[in-house]
Design a protein around this motif. Structure first.
Motif, PDB file in Angstrom:
ATOM      1  N   ASN A  29      13.100 -16.924  39.150  1.00 23.64           N
ATOM      2  CA  ASN A  29      13.880 -17.998  39.630  1.00 23.64           C
ATOM      3  C   ASN A  29      13.247 -19.645  39.611  1.00 23.64           C
ATOM      4  OD1 ASN A  29      16.308 -16.712  39.352  1.00 23.64           O
ATOM      5  ND2 ASN A  29      15.896 -15.892  41.675  1.00 23.64           N
ATOM      6  N   PRO A  30      12.749 -19.916  38.557  1.00 28.62           N
ATOM      7  CA  PRO A  30      11.983 -21.207  38.713  1.00 28.62           C
ATOM      8  C   PRO A  30      12.756 -22.465  38.677  1.00 28.62           C
ATOM      9  CG  PRO A  30      11.735 -20.590  36.333  1.00 28.62           C
ATOM     10  CD  PRO A  30      12.245 -19.340  37.197  1.00 28.62           C
ATOM     11  N   ASP A  34      12.980 -23.911  31.076  1.00 29.76           N
ATOM     12  CA  ASP A  34      12.252 -24.438  29.877  1.00 29.76           C
ATOM     13  C   ASP A  34      10.925 -25.149  30.144  1.00 29.76           C
ATOM     14  OD1 ASP A  34      13.639 -26.406  31.206  1.00 29.76           O
ATOM     15  OD2 ASP A  34      14.592 -27.387  29.537  1.00 29.76           O
ATOM     16  N   VAL A  35      10.805 -25.678  31.331  1.00 32.37           N
ATOM     17  CA  VAL A  35       9.639 -26.296  31.891  1.00 32.37           C
ATOM     18  C   VAL A  35       8.609 -25.283  32.285  1.00 32.37           C
ATOM     19  CG1 VAL A  35       8.661 -27.854  33.507  1.00 32.37           C
ATOM     20  CG2 VAL A  35      10.695 -28.522  32.402  1.00 32.37           C
ATOM     21  N   TRP A  36       9.039 -23.906  32.862  1.00 37.96           N
ATOM     22  CA  TRP A  36       8.383 -23.060  33.068  1.00 37.96           C
ATOM     23  C   TRP A  36       7.637 -22.494  32.021  1.00 37.96           C
ATOM     24  CZ3 TRP A  36       8.204 -17.870  31.776  1.00 37.96           C
ATOM     25  CH2 TRP A  36       7.371 -17.150  32.833  1.00 37.96           C
ATOM     26  N   TRP A  37       8.365 -22.208  30.780  1.00 38.71           N
ATOM     27  CA  TRP A  37       7.857 -21.615  29.928  1.00 38.71           C
ATOM     28  C   TRP A  37       6.625 -22.560  29.091  1.00 38.71           C
ATOM     29  CZ3 TRP A  37       7.501 -17.191  27.878  1.00 38.71           C
ATOM     30  CH2 TRP A  37       8.542 -16.194  28.154  1.00 38.71           C
ATOM     31  N   ALA A  38       6.923 -23.970  29.390  1.00 33.51           N
ATOM     32  CA  ALA A  38       5.792 -24.753  28.598  1.00 33.51           C
ATOM     33  C   ALA A  38       4.854 -24.834  29.702  1.00 33.51           C
ATOM     34  CB  ALA A  38       6.667 -26.296  28.583  1.00 33.51           C
ATOM     35  N   GLU A  39       4.657 -24.838  30.840  1.00 34.80           N
ATOM     36  CA  GLU A  39       3.608 -24.908  31.867  1.00 34.80           C
ATOM     37  C   GLU A  39       2.821 -23.596  31.761  1.00 34.80           C
ATOM     38  OE1 GLU A  39       2.617 -27.292  33.009  1.00 34.80           O
ATOM     39  OE2 GLU A  39       4.088 -28.718  33.577  1.00 34.80           O
ATOM     40  N   ASN A  40       3.539 -22.400  31.587  1.00 40.28           N
ATOM     41  CA  ASN A  40       3.029 -20.922  31.585  1.00 40.28           C
ATOM     42  C   ASN A  40       2.492 -20.513  30.318  1.00 40.28           C
ATOM     43  OD1 ASN A  40       3.552 -19.213  34.454  1.00 40.28           O
ATOM     44  ND2 ASN A  40       4.988 -20.901  34.513  1.00 40.28           N
ATOM     45  N   ILE A  41       2.800 -20.911  29.147  1.00 38.93           N
ATOM     46  CA  ILE A  41       1.902 -20.668  28.117  1.00 38.93           C
ATOM     47  C   ILE A  41       0.452 -20.772  27.983  1.00 38.93           C
ATOM     48  CG2 ILE A  41       1.750 -20.991  25.378  1.00 38.93           C
ATOM     49  CD1 ILE A  41       4.849 -21.508  25.276  1.00 38.93           C
ATOM     50  N   PRO A  42       0.085 -21.882  28.588  1.00 39.23           N
ATOM     51  CA  PRO A  42      -1.206 -22.035  28.734  1.00 39.23           C
ATOM     52  C   PRO A  42      -1.992 -21.049  29.905  1.00 39.23           C
ATOM     53  CG  PRO A  42      -0.441 -24.116  29.404  1.00 39.23           C
ATOM     54  CD  PRO A  42       0.788 -23.329  28.686  1.00 39.23           C
ATOM     55  N   ILE A  43      -1.433 -20.835  30.544  1.00 35.67           N
ATOM     56  CA  ILE A  43      -1.840 -20.011  31.729  1.00 35.67           C
ATOM     57  C   ILE A  43      -1.682 -18.427  31.429  1.00 35.67           C
ATOM     58  CG2 ILE A  43      -0.978 -19.003  34.051  1.00 35.67           C
ATOM     59  CD1 ILE A  43       0.525 -21.346  34.640  1.00 35.67           C
ATOM     60  N   MET A  44      -0.709 -17.765  30.648  1.00 42.35           N
ATOM     61  CA  MET A  44      -0.882 -16.541  30.082  1.00 42.35           C
ATOM     62  C   MET A  44      -1.991 -16.783  29.004  1.00 42.35           C
ATOM     63  SD  MET A  44       3.318 -15.608  29.690  1.00 42.35           S
ATOM     64  CE  MET A  44       3.748 -17.098  29.076  1.00 42.35           C
ATOM     65  N   THR A  75       0.343 -22.367  38.177  1.00 40.69           N
ATOM     66  CA  THR A  75       1.530 -21.314  38.334  1.00 40.69           C
ATOM     67  C   THR A  75       2.552 -21.983  39.227  1.00 40.69           C
ATOM     68  OG1 THR A  75       0.198 -19.570  37.969  1.00 40.69           O
ATOM     69  CG2 THR A  75       2.482 -18.862  39.173  1.00 40.69           C
ATOM     70  N   ILE A  76       2.057 -22.695  40.353  1.00 42.63           N
ATOM     71  CA  ILE A  76       2.767 -23.199  41.397  1.00 42.63           C
ATOM     72  C   ILE A  76       3.656 -24.293  40.771  1.00 42.63           C
ATOM     73  CG2 ILE A  76       3.104 -24.383  43.533  1.00 42.63           C
ATOM     74  CD1 ILE A  76       0.283 -22.748  44.299  1.00 42.63           C
ATOM     75  N   GLY A  77       3.023 -25.103  40.021  1.00 46.71           N
ATOM     76  CA  GLY A  77       3.583 -26.349  39.346  1.00 46.71           C
ATOM     77  C   GLY A  77       4.778 -25.874  38.249  1.00 46.71           C
ATOM     78  N   GLY A  78       4.257 -24.647  37.690  1.00 46.30           N
ATOM     79  CA  GLY A  78       5.204 -24.405  36.851  1.00 46.30           C
ATOM     80  C   GLY A  78       6.538 -23.873  37.394  1.00 46.30           C
ATOM     81  N   HIS A  79       6.322 -23.083  38.561  1.00 47.45           N
ATOM     82  CA  HIS A  79       7.594 -22.913  39.259  1.00 47.45           C
ATOM     83  C   HIS A  79       8.598 -23.926  39.919  1.00 47.45           C
ATOM     84  CE1 HIS A  79      10.181 -19.973  41.750  1.00 47.45           C
ATOM     85  NE2 HIS A  79       9.937 -21.011  42.610  1.00 47.45           N
ATOM     86  N   ALA A  83       6.070 -32.580  39.982  1.00 48.57           N
ATOM     87  CA  ALA A  83       6.559 -33.543  40.561  1.00 48.57           C
ATOM     88  C   ALA A  83       7.130 -33.060  42.039  1.00 48.57           C
ATOM     89  CB  ALA A  83       7.505 -34.484  39.861  1.00 48.57           C
ATOM     90  N   ASN A  84       7.894 -31.927  42.076  1.00 52.55           N
ATOM     91  CA  ASN A  84       8.468 -31.428  43.114  1.00 52.55           C
ATOM     92  C   ASN A  84       8.008 -30.144  43.798  1.00 52.55           C
ATOM     93  OD1 ASN A  84      11.141 -32.921  42.460  1.00 52.55           O
ATOM     94  ND2 ASN A  84      11.015 -32.033  40.518  1.00 52.55           N
ATOM     95  N   VAL A  85       6.735 -29.929  43.703  1.00 47.53           N
ATOM     96  CA  VAL A  85       6.161 -28.823  44.457  1.00 47.53           C
ATOM     97  C   VAL A  85       6.267 -29.569  46.088  1.00 47.53           C
ATOM     98  CG1 VAL A  85       3.873 -28.083  45.155  1.00 47.53           C
ATOM     99  CG2 VAL A  85       4.606 -28.174  42.617  1.00 47.53           C
ATOM    100  N   PRO A  86       6.652 -28.813  46.711  1.00 52.69           N
ATOM    101  CA  PRO A  86       6.670 -29.072  48.311  1.00 52.69           C
ATOM    102  C   PRO A  86       4.998 -29.372  48.795  1.00 52.69           C
ATOM    103  CG  PRO A  86       7.593 -26.810  47.812  1.00 52.69           C
ATOM    104  CD  PRO A  86       6.979 -27.082  46.544  1.00 52.69           C
ATOM    105  N   PHE A  87       4.978 -30.747  48.619  1.00 47.37           N
ATOM    106  CA  PHE A  87       3.499 -31.355  48.971  1.00 47.37           C
ATOM    107  C   PHE A  87       3.816 -32.708  49.979  1.00 47.37           C
ATOM    108  CE2 PHE A  87      -0.704 -32.738  47.321  1.00 47.37           C
ATOM    109  CZ  PHE A  87      -1.146 -31.491  47.527  1.00 47.37           C
ATOM    110  N   ASP A  88       5.094 -32.544  50.488  1.00 41.66           N
ATOM    111  CA  ASP A  88       5.306 -33.760  51.612  1.00 41.66           C
ATOM    112  C   ASP A  88       4.260 -34.034  52.634  1.00 41.66           C
ATOM    113  OD1 ASP A  88       7.486 -33.884  49.952  1.00 41.66           O
ATOM    114  OD2 ASP A  88       8.939 -33.012  51.297  1.00 41.66           O
ATOM    115  N   PHE A  89       3.830 -32.852  53.300  1.00 42.36           N
ATOM    116  CA  PHE A  89       2.770 -33.149  54.442  1.00 42.36           C
ATOM    117  C   PHE A  89       1.605 -33.998  53.759  1.00 42.36           C
ATOM    118  CE2 PHE A  89       1.233 -29.185  52.263  1.00 42.36           C
ATOM    119  CZ  PHE A  89      -0.055 -29.326  52.436  1.00 42.36           C
ATOM    120  N   ILE A  90       1.298 -33.685  52.651  1.00 42.84           N
ATOM    121  CA  ILE A  90      -0.014 -34.537  52.143  1.00 42.84           C
ATOM    122  C   ILE A  90       0.484 -35.940  51.699  1.00 42.84           C
ATOM    123  CG2 ILE A  90      -1.586 -34.830  50.404  1.00 42.84           C
ATOM    124  CD1 ILE A  90      -2.537 -32.786  52.244  1.00 42.84           C
TER     125      ILE A  90
END
Length: 205
Positions: A29-30, A34-44, A75-79, A83-90
């Motif tokens: 459930n990313p 479609d963005v997940w696929w684009a980000e994960n192809i280089p990871i795989m 992997t986190i960024g792909g999920h 731009a929307n990774v929970p990074f608000d504390f930083i």
């Protein structure tokens, strides 16, 4: 590597297994498939290359840890999309106007300069100076190439998917900042390599 402990010998296997489990969890459930696929192809691709070449060349454990940093962060960024990774504390802590998780991810790409320098050094393929420079320039070239791929995908996909994959968040200097982070990561990795004590294999006389 001879004379190493069982823990050290099996460390790459344990790290690979842990990452595989983590990647599987993050594949569920990313935010945008479609963005997940684009980000994960280089990871795989990177993961499979490391697994497939393990018997041909086993990097140091430190090199595997450094390479795992990018795999995990990307992997986190792909999920979530970067731009929307929970990074608000930083963001809130430093008063940033944008989410800088993507900058951290790009910085970790630079860590691959370490295994590049290690391969060239241990295989006696280059002098120390050339190994360091090649590691640095390889990352800089990769960074520039990836920015072109990001731009191409954003234009081709269009819409929200293109915007999320590009991840510029309205920053007109996003590409240049990303490449700088890649380069700084490479410099950091090469400093670590300098102090790692990794030396060329002795040549047979």
């Amino acid at each position: 590597m001879k004379n190493e402990s069982a823990l050290s010998r099996w460390f790459p296997h344990a790290l690979a297994a842990a990452f595989a489990v983590f990647w599987t969890i993050m594949a569920v459930n990313p935010v945008m498939r479609d963005v997940w696929w684009a980000e994960n192809i280089p990871i795989m691709a990177a993961f499979l290359v490391l697994v497939g070449t393990y018997r041909l060349f086993r990097f140091s454990n430190l090199a595997y840890v450094l390479m795992a940093c990018w795999l995990v962060l990307h992997t986190i960024g792909g999920h979530y999309t970067f731009a929307n990774v929970p990074f608000d504390f930083i963001t809130d802590l430093f008063g940033f106007e944008r989410n800088h998780f993507d900058r951290v991810g790009h910085y970790s790409i630079g860590f691959y300069a370490f295994p590049i320098a290690e391969l060239l050094t241990r295989k006696n393929l280059a002098s120390p100076v050339v190994a360091y420079l090649f590691g640095l320039f390889a990352i800089m070239a990769l960074a520039a190439g990836y920015e072109i791929i990001e731009w191409w995908y954003a234009v081709t996909a269009g819409g929200e998917a293109g915007i999320e994959f590009l991840g510029s968040q309205g920053d007109i200097w996003d590409a240049q900042s990303d490449m700088l982070c890649d380069t700084l990561g490479a410099v950091t990795a090469l400093v670590l390599f300098f102090f790692s004590g990794i030396k060329p294999k002795k040549r047979l006389v």
